[in-house]
Design an enzyme around this catalytic site. Sequence first.
Site, PDB file in Angstrom:
ATOM      1  N   GLU A 313       0.825  -1.201   0.000  1.00  0.00           N
ATOM      2  CA  GLU A 313       0.000   0.000   0.000  1.00  0.00           C
ATOM      3  C   GLU A 313       0.865   1.259   0.000  1.00  0.00           C
ATOM      4  OE1 GLU A 313      -3.469   2.074   2.783  1.00  0.00           O
ATOM      5  OE2 GLU A 313      -1.861   0.899   3.675  1.00  0.00           O
ATOM      6  N   LYS A 368      13.627  -9.779  -5.838  1.00  0.00           N
ATOM      7  CA  LYS A 368      14.836  -9.746  -6.674  1.00  0.00           C
ATOM      8  C   LYS A 368      16.136  -9.825  -5.894  1.00  0.00           C
ATOM      9  CE  LYS A 368      15.604  -4.756  -6.761  1.00  0.00           C
ATOM     10  NZ  LYS A 368      15.926  -3.607  -7.611  1.00  0.00           N
ATOM     11  N   ILE A 406       9.602  -8.569 -16.872  1.00  0.00           N
ATOM     12  CA  ILE A 406      10.900  -7.994 -16.523  1.00  0.00           C
ATOM     13  C   ILE A 406      11.738  -9.110 -15.911  1.00  0.00           C
ATOM     14  CG2 ILE A 406      12.092  -6.146 -15.304  1.00  0.00           C
ATOM     15  CD1 ILE A 406       9.890  -5.245 -17.297  1.00  0.00           C
ATOM     16  N   LYS A 410      20.420 -12.875 -13.937  1.00  0.00           N
ATOM     17  CA  LYS A 410      20.634 -13.992 -13.014  1.00  0.00           C
ATOM     18  C   LYS A 410      19.848 -15.235 -13.414  1.00  0.00           C
ATOM     19  CE  LYS A 410      22.114 -11.299  -9.049  1.00  0.00           C
ATOM     20  NZ  LYS A 410      22.461 -10.137  -9.865  1.00  0.00           N
ATOM     21  N   ASN A 448      22.162  -4.646 -13.524  1.00  0.00           N
ATOM     22  CA  ASN A 448      22.100  -3.611 -12.506  1.00  0.00           C
ATOM     23  C   ASN A 448      21.529  -2.311 -13.058  1.00  0.00           C
ATOM     24  OD1 ASN A 448      22.639  -3.432  -9.767  1.00  0.00           O
ATOM     25  ND2 ASN A 448      24.779  -4.025 -10.055  1.00  0.00           N
ATOM     26  N   THR A 473      31.659  -7.480  -1.356  1.00  0.00           N
ATOM     27  CA  THR A 473      31.734  -8.924  -1.125  1.00  0.00           C
ATOM     28  C   THR A 473      33.060  -9.525  -1.565  1.00  0.00           C
ATOM     29  OG1 THR A 473      30.642  -9.317  -3.252  1.00  0.00           O
ATOM     30  CG2 THR A 473      29.244  -9.223  -1.290  1.00  0.00           C
ATOM     31  N   GLU A 550      25.816 -15.841  -4.966  1.00  0.00           N
ATOM     32  CA  GLU A 550      26.273 -14.655  -5.689  1.00  0.00           C
ATOM     33  C   GLU A 550      27.404 -15.003  -6.645  1.00  0.00           C
ATOM     34  OE1 GLU A 550      27.129 -10.010  -4.649  1.00  0.00           O
ATOM     35  OE2 GLU A 550      27.942 -11.506  -3.286  1.00  0.00           O
TER      36      GLU A 550
END
Length: 648
Positions: A313, A368, A406, A410, A448, A473, A550
Site C-alpha cells: 500500500e 529480486k 521484466i 541472473k 544492474n 563482497t 552470488e
Amino acid sequence: MIRKIDLIPSYLKLIMGVGFDLLALSIAFFLAYFIRMGLNNTAFTLSELFVYLTITLSTLLLFTYFDVYRSVVRYFNAKAFLKVFIILICTTTIFYFAGYIFDAFIPRSVPIVFFVLAILQITSIRALFGIIFEKKLFNEREGVVIYGASTTGRELVNALTLGKKYQPLAFIDEKTRYQNRNVLGLHVYSHNKIGNLLKRFGKFKVLIAVSNVDPHRLKEIVAAIEPHALELLTVPTMSDIVSGKRSIDQLREVSVKELLGRKSVNPVPELLSANVTNKVVMVSGAGGSIGKELCRQILLNAPKKLVLLDISEAFLYEIHQELTECLAETNNPLEIIPLIGNVQNDTLMKSIFVQQHVQTIYHAAAYKHVPMVEGNVISGVSNNIFGTYAIAKAAVASKVETFVLISTDKAVRPTNVMGATKRMAELVLQGLANKQKETRFAMVRFGNVLGSSGSVVPLFKKQIERGGPITITHPDIIRYFMTIPEAAQLVIQAGAMGKGGDVFVLDMGEPVKIVDLAHKMTHLMGFTIKNDDNPMGDIAIKYSGLRPGEKLYEELLIDDHAQVTSHERILTANEKFIPWDDVITILEHLTQAITNEDNQQIRQILLNAPLGYNPSTAKQKEQTLSQFTGTPSIIEPKIPQPELIGAL
C-alpha cells in the site's frame, strides 16, 4: 551561519558610513589646499570654511538621495563606482560655484585634487571591504575552484560572489588561451596543475561549469579530478537554467551515470508508443524501482488508462501521488487506477483485466534480492514463479494483447534461487506463448540499474557519508550498469518487438569493477581511501565474501546465439524452451513441495529442472577468477556485441 558583522544594527552601519565619508571629504578638502599651497602658506578664512561645509553637506545629501548608503558595501561593483564618480563630479562643480558665492580663495587645481583624493578614499575603502568579505575575514565561505572559464564558469563566479556559501578561488581550464591569465580576478590554471592548487589553497571543492558537455567528455573531466579526492559538483543543465527551474548556482552532485560516462541512446518513438499509446496499460509491481520508472515513461506516451498494481500500500500510494501531481501540472485528464493486490491471485487478476479492459501488461512484480530469496525459498518460488504463472494465465483468459516480463541476467545459468525462479518464469511464459497465440509474451533481461533498491550505489553513498567502511563482497566482483530511465525505455521498446515467446537482452555497456566504483565515489565525495598504502585515509573498504548464490560476474545469454534487432541496444536471444506438459509437471512438483513446506525438496526440483541451476558454480567461478588480476578475461562474452553481458 551568522556573522559578527550581521549583529551590528543598521543605524550604526549608517552612522559609520556617513562618518567615514565625512572624514574622507574633510581630508580631501584640506589636503588639496596643502598640496597646492604648501603647509606653511595655507590659511583658511571663514569663506573657505563655508565652502568646506557646503561641499561636504551637499555630497552627503547626494549620497543619501541616490541610495549610496542603502547599497551593501560588500557588493560594491563597477555600477556603484560609477554612481559615486558622478556624484563627486557634481560636488567638484559645486566646489567652484561655492567659491564665487562665498568669495573664497580657491586655486583652480584645488577642486581637481579634491576630486581625485575623494574618489580614491571613498571608493577604495568600499572595494577594500568587499575584498575583506571575499577573503572570509567576516564570514565563513567554502573555497571552490571552477572547472571551465568560459561563459558558464564566469556566470557561476558572479552568482557565487553574491551568495554566502562558496568562495571562488581559481579557474581550471584546458583551453590554452585562458591558462595563466586572470578572468574576473581569478587565475586560470591548467587541469594538470590541481596539485599546485591544493598546495596553495588546501582542500577545496571543484565545480564543473561546462555547458552541454558530452558524457564521454564529462567522464574524462571526472577522471582527471577523481585521483585528488576532491568533492565534485556540477551546474544544472542549461535547459533547466533557461526554463527557470534552476539557477546556475544550484549545484548538484555528479551522478554515477556521469561518473561512468554511459551515453544514452535516443529511443525509437514508434517502439515506445506501439504498446502504450491509446491503450489500457497495467504495471504490476508499480511501486518498485523499475515499476515506478515504467509508469513515468508510460505516462509520457499517452495511454488511454494506466492501472497500477502493487501488494504494498505504501509504495502504491507513493507512485500514485507522484503521477497524480504530474498530471495536475500538465492538465492531463488521464485516468490512473491504483489497485492493491497479489499477482498470485489469478481470480483477482482476471477480474482486474476484464473490468479495466487491460491491453498491455508490464510484469515487474518479483522478489529480486539474491540473499533475501535464498533465505526465503517458498516466498521466492511462490511470487516469482507462481505469481508470474497466475497473472499470465489470467492475461490469456482475458485476451490481453501483450505481456512483457521484466527478467534478469541472473536467470542465465543461475547459481541462486532467485535466478532459478526467474528462469522458470521465463519457461512458463515461453510455454504459454507456444500454446496459444492471442496474448503475445515477451521477456526482457537486463542487469544492474543505477539507484534501484538494493543497488550498490545508494548503499556506498550512505556508507561513505557515515564514515565507512564500504562493504564489498569480493575484490574482483564486476557488474554492468544502466540507468533506470534507460532500462524502462528499453523494456517498453523491446516488448513492442516481440512476436511471441521472445527473450530480449539489453546492452549494458562497459563492465565496472565494484571496488573501482567504490574508490571513485569516495574520491568524488571529497574523501580518501584508507588502506595499507594510505593508513591516514578517511574511508576503509571491508571485504565480506561472496553471499550465498552470488556470482563474480553475470551473463545475459544461455546459448551463444543472439540476433540484432531494429534497436542498437536490444538483442533477441532465441533460446530453447520446453514443452508445456513438462512445465506443468515441474509446477505440480513445486506446488506439492510448497504445501509440505519442504525447502530442500524445492531446491532439488529446481536443480532437476532444465534451468541450468547449479549453486556450486558460484564458488567454482570465484576460484577460477582468482587467477586473474584486474578485470578477469573470463568475462568476455561470445555474442555479436561484447558489451552485452550484464549484472543485476
